[in-house]
Design a protein around this motif. Structure first.
Motif, mmCIF file in Angstrom:
data_model
loop_
_atom_site.group_PDB
_atom_site.id
_atom_site.type_symbol
_atom_site.label_atom_id
_atom_site.label_comp_id
_atom_site.label_asym_id
_atom_site.label_seq_id
_atom_site.Cartn_x
_atom_site.Cartn_y
_atom_site.Cartn_z
ATOM 1 N N GLY A 1 -25.644 51.637 34.208
ATOM 2 C CA GLY A 1 -26.706 50.955 34.969
ATOM 3 C C GLY A 1 -27.290 50.128 34.246
ATOM 4 N N SER A 2 -27.620 50.160 33.163
ATOM 5 C CA SER A 2 -28.533 49.271 32.389
ATOM 6 C C SER A 2 -27.603 47.975 32.162
ATOM 7 N N THR A 3 -26.434 48.174 31.631
ATOM 8 C CA THR A 3 -25.533 47.135 31.449
ATOM 9 C C THR A 3 -25.271 46.151 32.729
ATOM 10 N N CYS A 4 -25.247 46.928 33.763
ATOM 11 C CA CYS A 4 -25.037 46.100 35.239
ATOM 12 C C CYS A 4 -26.337 45.294 35.578
ATOM 13 N N ALA A 5 -27.699 46.051 35.099
ATOM 14 C CA ALA A 5 -28.910 45.381 35.208
ATOM 15 C C ALA A 5 -29.170 44.141 34.363
ATOM 16 N N TYR A 6 -28.667 44.228 33.142
ATOM 17 C CA TYR A 6 -28.849 43.075 32.507
ATOM 18 C C TYR A 6 -27.994 42.152 32.833
ATOM 19 N N MET A 7 -26.767 42.145 33.166
ATOM 20 C CA MET A 7 -25.980 41.113 33.633
ATOM 21 C C MET A 7 -26.627 40.635 35.007
ATOM 22 N N ASN A 8 -27.049 41.377 35.988
ATOM 23 C CA ASN A 8 -27.500 40.745 37.137
ATOM 24 C C ASN A 8 -28.620 39.937 36.912
ATOM 25 N N SER A 9 -29.698 40.272 35.945
ATOM 26 C CA SER A 9 -30.770 39.625 35.636
ATOM 27 C C SER A 9 -30.404 38.381 34.719
ATOM 28 N N VAL A 10 -29.497 37.920 33.974
ATOM 29 C CA VAL A 10 -28.931 36.819 33.479
ATOM 30 C C VAL A 10 -28.542 36.096 34.306
ATOM 31 N N LEU A 11 -27.367 36.494 35.085
ATOM 32 C CA LEU A 11 -26.763 35.764 36.218
ATOM 33 C C LEU A 11 -27.929 34.904 37.318
ATOM 34 N N THR A 12 -28.937 35.930 37.576
ATOM 35 C CA THR A 12 -29.955 35.544 38.516
ATOM 36 C C THR A 12 -30.689 34.343 37.904
ATOM 37 N N GLU A 13 -31.031 34.360 36.495
ATOM 38 C CA GLU A 13 -31.769 33.436 36.062
ATOM 39 C C GLU A 13 -30.985 31.988 35.779
ATOM 40 N N ALA A 14 -29.691 32.342 35.675
ATOM 41 C CA ALA A 14 -28.723 31.160 35.941
ATOM 42 C C ALA A 14 -28.428 30.401 36.899
ATOM 43 N N GLY A 15 -28.905 31.158 37.976
ATOM 44 C CA GLY A 15 -28.971 30.334 39.452
ATOM 45 C C GLY A 15 -27.641 30.883 40.182
ATOM 46 N N TYR A 16 -27.267 32.091 39.846
ATOM 47 C CA TYR A 16 -25.847 32.790 40.731
ATOM 48 C C TYR A 16 -26.588 33.490 41.705
ATOM 49 N N LYS A 17 -25.897 33.790 42.644
ATOM 50 C CA LYS A 17 -26.176 34.698 43.786
ATOM 51 C C LYS A 17 -25.408 36.042 43.437
ATOM 52 N N VAL A 18 -25.906 37.150 43.257
ATOM 53 C CA VAL A 18 -25.302 38.304 42.716
ATOM 54 C C VAL A 18 -25.333 39.554 43.469
ATOM 55 N N GLY A 19 -24.426 40.224 43.919
ATOM 56 C CA GLY A 19 -24.264 41.550 44.564
ATOM 57 C C GLY A 19 -24.159 42.356 43.559
ATOM 58 N N MET A 20 -25.141 43.585 43.303
ATOM 59 C CA MET A 20 -24.912 44.614 42.623
ATOM 60 C C MET A 20 -24.740 45.886 43.280
ATOM 61 N N PHE A 21 -23.947 46.857 42.947
ATOM 62 C CA PHE A 21 -23.720 48.074 43.536
ATOM 63 C C PHE A 21 -23.677 49.230 42.309
ATOM 64 N N THR A 22 -24.680 50.125 42.293
ATOM 65 C CA THR A 22 -25.051 51.254 41.305
ATOM 66 C C THR A 22 -25.081 52.361 41.824
ATOM 67 N N SER A 23 -24.997 53.356 40.963
ATOM 68 C CA SER A 23 -25.593 54.722 41.523
ATOM 69 C C SER A 23 -25.888 55.612 40.073
ATOM 70 N N PRO A 24 -26.732 56.524 40.241
ATOM 71 C CA PRO A 24 -27.513 56.912 41.560
ATOM 72 C C PRO A 24 -28.427 56.163 42.024
ATOM 73 N N HIS A 25 -29.155 56.774 42.926
ATOM 74 C CA HIS A 25 -30.547 56.114 43.207
ATOM 75 C C HIS A 25 -31.631 57.061 42.760
#
Length: 463
Positions: A51-75
């Motif tokens: 989950g943390s690895t996904c979150a870091y990738m999501n954050s960097v891609l967002t900062e780079a201007g990309y639109k990112v869909g992220m599916f993780t578990s659990p909540h």
């Protein structure tokens, strides 16, 4: 049906199909038209750090201007946490719309003359929402009651249901990149119905879910490495030789390029005001100074795996986007400071507890440390408890049963702590309240042992 009713319905879907098959899941995904399957996908498996690895990738891609869909578990608190666009959780309205769209597709998939009983069951479930969920009706579908001799009716399991909803949502939102975290394992995980992802990421391999994945690092790695497909690039954490060899062999078999991330030594990072500084060696920019907005030592490896995966993804990501994206990222429940000096950490297996202990050792606490521990019954909770107490880091230890049905009972907690100076509370929230009332100004409080525990505490704080 409103969002609350939909959430209750999904939470009551059985977690596993009696004789589930990845082929059955794949067949339905193909019926849906493989939503999101043609896009750029990063697929993430592993025992700890997914989950943390996904979150870091999501954050960097967002900062780079990309639109990112992220599916993780659990909540932790809200089921909507599992589906995000960039940093935003799916809205209740979009969640309801995706649910209805999926239900319509399930109806069409099952709607022929041989499957009329499915329609009757489904209508009965819908009628019962305003009163009480009839769990037996959902269970009957899973068990195959209402099927014909020719073919049983299909209803996705809990995890499959959410995965399909997420992919429908990401397709409709026209995202640039999809990040998928596996639930359990990899080879037979619902997310593995996708065709070859651009990058397959495998984080730390540890012993967890051994009743499903095997009881050796090699067997568990074999299951996790099941996400490796021909044409993908594999980024993996080389934390154990035995599991690394399995991943490398699987990559060779699939003719997939391997990119290994070695662990940093203690001399390669430093703590500064509850943050961690280290350098990342980029293939494009040389050494980049990186700051993690956390005191969790284990997040260094997760951030480095995330950055390595993003580099092989081949998108336009600047060094500045890497720096800002990593520093801005905050992943809930991983050494999360919810109040000054009060930390929640979702470590839920022996490796996770060892990583947690390593971080606590570096916390610069000027007072005493308090611990609140709980876990679910299908984990190695006795060993986890022993590691925490044997560390000698905690002056006061509290244990308490979870509300979750899988949690250790109060009686079992009394058994495993017999003879120890441990206080047993009736509930996790009661235990934390007592700790907060007794702690001194410079004391630190830690809550760990289960993500369900973290979710209970966060939910209480939100209310």
């Amino acid at each position: 049906m409103n969002y609350k009713q939909i959430q209750e319905y999904i939470l009551n879907i059985p977690k596993f199909r009696k004789e589930g098959s990845i082929e059955q899941t794949r067949k339905f995904y193909e019926f849906l038209g493989k939503p999101g399957g043609e896009g750029t996908i990063v697929h993430v498996a592993g025992t700890n750090g997914k989950g943390s690895t996904c979150a870091y990738m999501n954050s960097v891609l967002t900062e780079a201007g990309y639109k990112v869909g992220m599916f993780t578990s659990p909540h932790l608190v809200s089921i909507r946490e599992r589906m995000r666009i960039n940093q935003e959780l799916i809205s209740e309205e979009d969640f309801a719309n995706c649910f209805q769209e999926l239900m319509n597709c399930i109806e069409k998939y099952n709607n022929n003359s041989d499957k009329n009983e499915y329609r009757i069951i489904n209508e009965n479930i819908s009628r019962n929402f305003n009163e009480d969920i009839n769990k037996n009706l959902v269970h009957d579908i899973i068990e195959g009651k209402g099927k014909t001799e020719q073919e049983e009716c299909y209803l996705p399991t809990f995890y499959e249901f959410l995965f399909f909803m997420a992919m429908l949502y990401f397709e409709e939102q026209n995202v640039d990149v999809i990040i998928l975290e596996t639930g359990l394992g990899g080879r037979l995980d619902a997310t593995n119905v996708i065709d070859a992802p651009k990058v397959a990421v495998i984080t730390e391999i540890g012993k967890d879910h051994m009743e499903y994945l095997g009881n050796t690092f090699e067997k568990i790695a074999e299951e996790k490495a099941g996400i490796i497909k021909t044409g993908s690039v594999v980024v993996y954490s080389r934390n154990r030789q035995e599991s690394a060899e399995v991943i490398e062999r699987k990559a060779r078999d699939k003719r997939a390029l391997c990119k290994c991330v070695e662990k940093l030594g203690k001399q390669d990072y430093r703590f500064v005001d509850k943050k961690i500084d280290f350098s990342f060696l980029s293939r494009y920019y040389g050494y980049i100074p990186i700051t993690l907005n956390t005191s969790a030592v284990y997040q260094i490896e997760n951030a480095r795996v995330a950055l390595t995966a993003l580099e092989v993804l081949g998108l336009n990501i600047s060094a500045e986007a890497m720096q800002k994206g990593i520093e801005k990222c905050k992943w809930e429940g991983r050494m999360e400071e919810i109040l000054p000096g009060i930390y929640l950490d979702g470590a839920h297996n022996e490796d996770g507890i060892e990583a947690f202990i390593s971080s606590v050792k570096m916390d610069e606490c000027r007072g005493k440390r308090w611990l609140l521990f709980s876990a679910v019954a299908d984990k190695e909770y006795k060993n986890m408890k022993d590691k925490l107490i044997d560390s000698g880091l905690f002056s006061y230890v509290y244990v308490a049963p979870l509300k979750n049905i899988r949690g250790i009972s109060k009686e079992e907690l009394e058994n495993i702590t017999s003879g120890l100076e441990v206080r047993i509370s009736d509930s996790t929230c009661e235990g934390l309240q007592e700790i907060i009332s007794l702690k001194k100004e410079n004391d630190f409080v830690y809550v760990t042992g289960s993500l369900y525990l973290v979710g209970e505490i966060k939910g209480t704080f939100e209310r």
